[in-house]
Design a protein around this motif. Structure first.
Motif, PDB file in Angstrom:
ATOM      1  N   ALA A 182      11.228  -8.561   5.202  1.00  0.00           N
ATOM      2  CA  ALA A 182      11.221  -8.488   3.742  1.00  0.00           C
ATOM      3  C   ALA A 182      11.398  -7.043   3.306  1.00  0.00           C
ATOM      4  CB  ALA A 182       9.921  -9.045   3.171  1.00  0.00           C
ATOM      5  N   GLU A 183      11.992  -6.872   2.132  1.00  0.00           N
ATOM      6  CA  GLU A 183      11.998  -5.586   1.465  1.00  0.00           C
ATOM      7  C   GLU A 183      10.989  -5.656   0.338  1.00  0.00           C
ATOM      8  OE1 GLU A 183      15.975  -4.702   0.238  1.00  0.00           O
ATOM      9  OE2 GLU A 183      16.529  -3.951   2.227  1.00  0.00           O
ATOM     10  N   THR A 184      10.130  -4.634   0.230  1.00  0.00           N
ATOM     11  CA  THR A 184       9.032  -4.692  -0.730  1.00  0.00           C
ATOM     12  C   THR A 184       8.826  -3.351  -1.409  1.00  0.00           C
ATOM     13  OG1 THR A 184       6.673  -5.191  -0.998  1.00  0.00           O
ATOM     14  CG2 THR A 184       7.336  -4.163   1.082  1.00  0.00           C
ATOM     15  N   VAL A 185       8.386  -3.402  -2.653  1.00  0.00           N
ATOM     16  CA  VAL A 185       8.009  -2.186  -3.374  1.00  0.00           C
ATOM     17  C   VAL A 185       6.499  -1.981  -3.336  1.00  0.00           C
ATOM     18  CG1 VAL A 185       9.963  -2.434  -4.948  1.00  0.00           C
ATOM     19  CG2 VAL A 185       7.744  -3.398  -5.600  1.00  0.00           C
ATOM     20  N   LEU A 186       5.781  -2.854  -2.629  1.00  0.00           N
ATOM     21  CA  LEU A 186       4.323  -2.902  -2.770  1.00  0.00           C
ATOM     22  C   LEU A 186       3.581  -1.923  -1.871  1.00  0.00           C
ATOM     23  CD1 LEU A 186       4.025  -6.749  -3.235  1.00  0.00           C
ATOM     24  CD2 LEU A 186       3.595  -4.985  -4.955  1.00  0.00           C
ATOM     25  N   SER A 187       3.881  -1.882  -0.583  1.00  0.00           N
ATOM     26  CA  SER A 187       3.151  -0.954   0.284  1.00  0.00           C
ATOM     27  C   SER A 187       3.966  -0.630   1.515  1.00  0.00           C
ATOM     28  CB  SER A 187       1.782  -1.527   0.693  1.00  0.00           C
ATOM     29  OG  SER A 187       1.932  -2.729   1.418  1.00  0.00           O
ATOM     30  N   ASP A 188       3.651   0.534   2.073  1.00  0.00           N
ATOM     31  CA  ASP A 188       4.321   0.995   3.289  1.00  0.00           C
ATOM     32  C   ASP A 188       3.270   1.522   4.257  1.00  0.00           C
ATOM     33  OD1 ASP A 188       6.699   1.908   4.895  1.00  0.00           O
ATOM     34  OD2 ASP A 188       5.766   3.852   4.539  1.00  0.00           O
TER      35      ASP A 188
ATOM     36  N   THR B 227       0.919   3.910   1.920  1.00  0.00           N
ATOM     37  CA  THR B 227       1.416   4.122   0.562  1.00  0.00           C
ATOM     38  C   THR B 227       1.377   2.799  -0.184  1.00  0.00           C
ATOM     39  OG1 THR B 227       2.889   5.901   1.283  1.00  0.00           O
ATOM     40  CG2 THR B 227       3.384   4.867  -0.841  1.00  0.00           C
ATOM     41  N   ILE B 228       0.802   2.799  -1.377  1.00  0.00           N
ATOM     42  CA  ILE B 228       0.732   1.597  -2.208  1.00  0.00           C
ATOM     43  C   ILE B 228       1.444   1.893  -3.525  1.00  0.00           C
ATOM     44  CG2 ILE B 228      -0.783  -0.019  -3.420  1.00  0.00           C
ATOM     45  CD1 ILE B 228      -2.857   0.477  -1.228  1.00  0.00           C
ATOM     46  N   ARG B 229       2.605   1.275  -3.690  1.00  0.00           N
ATOM     47  CA  ARG B 229       3.443   1.449  -4.875  1.00  0.00           C
ATOM     48  C   ARG B 229       3.604   2.918  -5.258  1.00  0.00           C
ATOM     49  NH1 ARG B 229       4.414  -3.522  -8.885  1.00  0.00           N
ATOM     50  NH2 ARG B 229       6.489  -2.623  -8.573  1.00  0.00           N
ATOM     51  N   GLY B 230       3.971   3.735  -4.277  1.00  0.00           N
ATOM     52  CA  GLY B 230       4.267   5.136  -4.518  1.00  0.00           C
ATOM     53  C   GLY B 230       3.080   6.066  -4.477  1.00  0.00           C
ATOM     54  N   HIS B 231       1.887   5.541  -4.245  1.00  0.00           N
ATOM     55  CA  HIS B 231       0.678   6.361  -4.215  1.00  0.00           C
ATOM     56  C   HIS B 231       0.072   6.355  -2.812  1.00  0.00           C
ATOM     57  CE1 HIS B 231       0.403   6.550  -8.684  1.00  0.00           C
ATOM     58  NE2 HIS B 231       0.954   5.350  -8.606  1.00  0.00           N
ATOM     59  N   ALA B 232      -0.246   7.512  -2.285  1.00  0.00           N
ATOM     60  CA  ALA B 232      -0.957   7.591  -1.017  1.00  0.00           C
ATOM     61  C   ALA B 232      -2.365   7.027  -1.213  1.00  0.00           C
ATOM     62  CB  ALA B 232      -1.042   9.033  -0.527  1.00  0.00           C
ATOM     63  N   LEU B 233      -2.865   6.322  -0.208  1.00  0.00           N
ATOM     64  CA  LEU B 233      -4.181   5.691  -0.335  1.00  0.00           C
ATOM     65  C   LEU B 233      -5.263   6.652  -0.803  1.00  0.00           C
ATOM     66  CD1 LEU B 233      -6.092   3.271  -0.014  1.00  0.00           C
ATOM     67  CD2 LEU B 233      -6.393   3.960   2.381  1.00  0.00           C
ATOM     68  N   PRO B 234      -5.382   7.871  -0.249  1.00  0.00           N
ATOM     69  CA  PRO B 234      -6.470   8.760  -0.713  1.00  0.00           C
ATOM     70  C   PRO B 234      -6.379   9.112  -2.195  1.00  0.00           C
ATOM     71  CG  PRO B 234      -5.602   9.510   1.391  1.00  0.00           C
ATOM     72  CD  PRO B 234      -4.663   8.452   0.897  1.00  0.00           C
ATOM     73  N   ALA B 235      -5.182   8.997  -2.795  1.00  0.00           N
ATOM     74  CA  ALA B 235      -5.040   9.273  -4.222  1.00  0.00           C
ATOM     75  C   ALA B 235      -5.496   8.103  -5.079  1.00  0.00           C
ATOM     76  CB  ALA B 235      -3.583   9.608  -4.548  1.00  0.00           C
ATOM     77  N   LEU B 236      -5.610   6.915  -4.480  1.00  0.00           N
ATOM     78  CA  LEU B 236      -6.062   5.737  -5.209  1.00  0.00           C
ATOM     79  C   LEU B 236      -7.552   5.477  -4.986  1.00  0.00           C
ATOM     80  CD1 LEU B 236      -3.162   3.174  -4.556  1.00  0.00           C
ATOM     81  CD2 LEU B 236      -3.604   4.454  -6.654  1.00  0.00           C
ATOM     82  N   ALA B 237      -7.952   5.433  -3.717  1.00  0.00           N
ATOM     83  CA  ALA B 237      -9.325   5.050  -3.372  1.00  0.00           C
ATOM     84  C   ALA B 237     -10.310   6.090  -3.877  1.00  0.00           C
ATOM     85  CB  ALA B 237      -9.452   4.882  -1.863  1.00  0.00           C
ATOM     86  N   GLY B 238     -11.246   5.645  -4.711  1.00  0.00           N
ATOM     87  CA  GLY B 238     -12.223   6.547  -5.287  1.00  0.00           C
ATOM     88  C   GLY B 238     -11.777   7.200  -6.572  1.00  0.00           C
TER      89      GLY B 238
ATOM     90  N   GLN C 204      -3.438  -3.938 -11.688  1.00  0.00           N
ATOM     91  CA  GLN C 204      -2.346  -3.739 -12.637  1.00  0.00           C
ATOM     92  C   GLN C 204      -1.152  -3.065 -11.962  1.00  0.00           C
ATOM     93  OE1 GLN C 204      -0.830  -0.942 -14.303  1.00  0.00           O
ATOM     94  NE2 GLN C 204       0.355  -2.409 -15.530  1.00  0.00           N
ATOM     95  N   LEU C 205      -1.431  -2.098 -11.100  1.00  0.00           N
ATOM     96  CA  LEU C 205      -0.360  -1.417 -10.371  1.00  0.00           C
ATOM     97  C   LEU C 205       0.415  -2.389  -9.496  1.00  0.00           C
ATOM     98  CD1 LEU C 205       0.898   1.370  -9.474  1.00  0.00           C
ATOM     99  CD2 LEU C 205      -0.806   1.368  -7.638  1.00  0.00           C
TER     100      LEU C 205
END
Length: 361
Positions: A11-17, A26-37, A46-47
């Motif tokens: 599959a090709e996905t925009v959701l996570s890598d 990476t979750i929708r263009g954001h590195a996990l440490p930038a999201l978590a917390g 929503q993202l």
């Protein structure tokens, strides 16, 4: 042919890598440490949902929608909870999810987001001989999950820790449960049918069933008194060291670092003794694995600190996978919608290796 479909792009996905070599998620263009917390769980929902649902509300409106969905789920299932509670918690939670309407709009999606967070506390309380606690639509999602479980408001630090956990596990590439979800979604079945496939896959011990055994391992090592000897004996018997190693990551699982920091911030987990013992065991385990399996890079994975966090939050081991599902539900739904919007029916080929019928002369 790739064994287990390794390296096959399905599959090709925009959701996570998932970058297994670099140890990045990476979750929708954001590195996990930038999201978590930093982002709340509703904000990450929503993202993930952005572009997959019409008129998707933002910020507080979406959080309010999830809160109202918790109330709706509770009211729908309250009469059925005693019958569901006769089964193990995970099977009962999955059966409750199966009772949700099998549609595909945002209202259906929010009920599915709410369902594990409502069912898990209610089922745990019934199994303890206590009455279920109704949701508070105005509470934060993680805070309400904790309140419904304990019967009293959780501390802000604990609610924040669980919220960070839900964000951390919300999506993780094309893992077994997500792939199962996408296969069902590719038939244009409803969202409930699709996520039930994910819940079925998650129940297997090779996917979502490992955090509980981490606690059992720590207890066994503590009782034994010699971590290195216990670990070497287990490896010599060909058994897994729970909480270590990952199919994709060849370096440390980035989710493990996020959750380790969360557990440390909680402070006083078992008056600090549990965390200190776990960190000491982690170091010994990594040293033992490095010697026992020098050709492989086996590092700490998400399950190790998941177990410590969920134990500190008051969840029994039997409910760990239920809480994981409460976070991963968001990713499953987003993948289901993406597959339905952009993908074909998933229909891979197989290679027959059985006996052939005799040729008829």
């Amino acid at each position: 042919m790739a064994n287990g479909l390794d390296d096959v792009v399905a599959a090709e996905t925009v959701l996570s890598d998932v970058d297994g070599l670099g140890g990045n998620l990476t979750i929708r263009g954001h590195a996990l440490p930038a999201l978590a917390g930093h982002w709340t769980f509703p904000a990450v929902v929503q993202l993930l949902f952005d572009g997959f649902f019409d008129q998707l509300p933002h910020d507080k409106k979406l959080a309010a929608g999830i809160g109202q969905a918790r109330v709706d789920v509770f009211e729908r299932l309250l009469p059925l909870l005693p019958a569901l509670a006769t089964r193990d918690v995970y099977s009962a939670m999955r059966a409750g999810v199966a009772l949700m309407p099998d549609g595909g709009d945002l209202e259906d999606a929010l009920r599915l987001i709410a369902a594990p967070a409502v069912l898990t506390p209610a089922l745990l309380r019934l199994r303890r001989g206590e009455s279920p606690v109704a949701p508070d639509a105005d509470a934060g999602h993680a805070a309400d999950l904790l309140r419904m479980t304990a019967g009293a408001p959780a501390s802000p630090s604990l609610a924040e820790a669980l919220d960070t956990y839900l964000v951390t596990v919300c999506d993780h590439g094309l893992n077994a449960s997500t792939f199962a979800t996408r296969v069902v979604a590719s038939t244009q079945a409803g969202l409930t049918s699709a996520v039930l496939a994910g819940l079925g896959a998650l129940k297997g011990p090779l996917h979502g069933g490992a955090p509980g055994p981490v606690i059992e391992m720590l207890d066994a090592i503590e009782a034994h008194g010699d971590a290195a000897t216990w670990l070497r004996d287990r490896i010599a018997r060909g058994e897994r060291i729970m909480g270590f190693g990952h199919r994709i990551y060849r370096v440390r699982d980035p989710r493990a670092d996020v959750l380790k920091a969360v557990v440390r911030r909680l402070g006083g987990v078992g008056e600090g003794a549990r965390l200190a013992f776990a960190e000491k065991t982690e170091k010994i385990a990594l040293d033992v694995l490095r010697v026992a399996k020098p050709s492989r890079s086996i590092q700490t994975n998400v399950e190790f600190y998941t177990a410590l966090l969920l134990e500190a939050a008051g969840f029994p081991e039997e409910a760990f996978s239920c809480v994981f599902a409460a976070g991963r539900m968001a990713g499953w739904i987003a993948h289901a919608r993406e597959q339905q919007a952009t993908g074909r029916l998933i229909r891979p080929q197989s290679r027959y290796v059985g006996p052939m019928p005799d040729m008829v002369a």
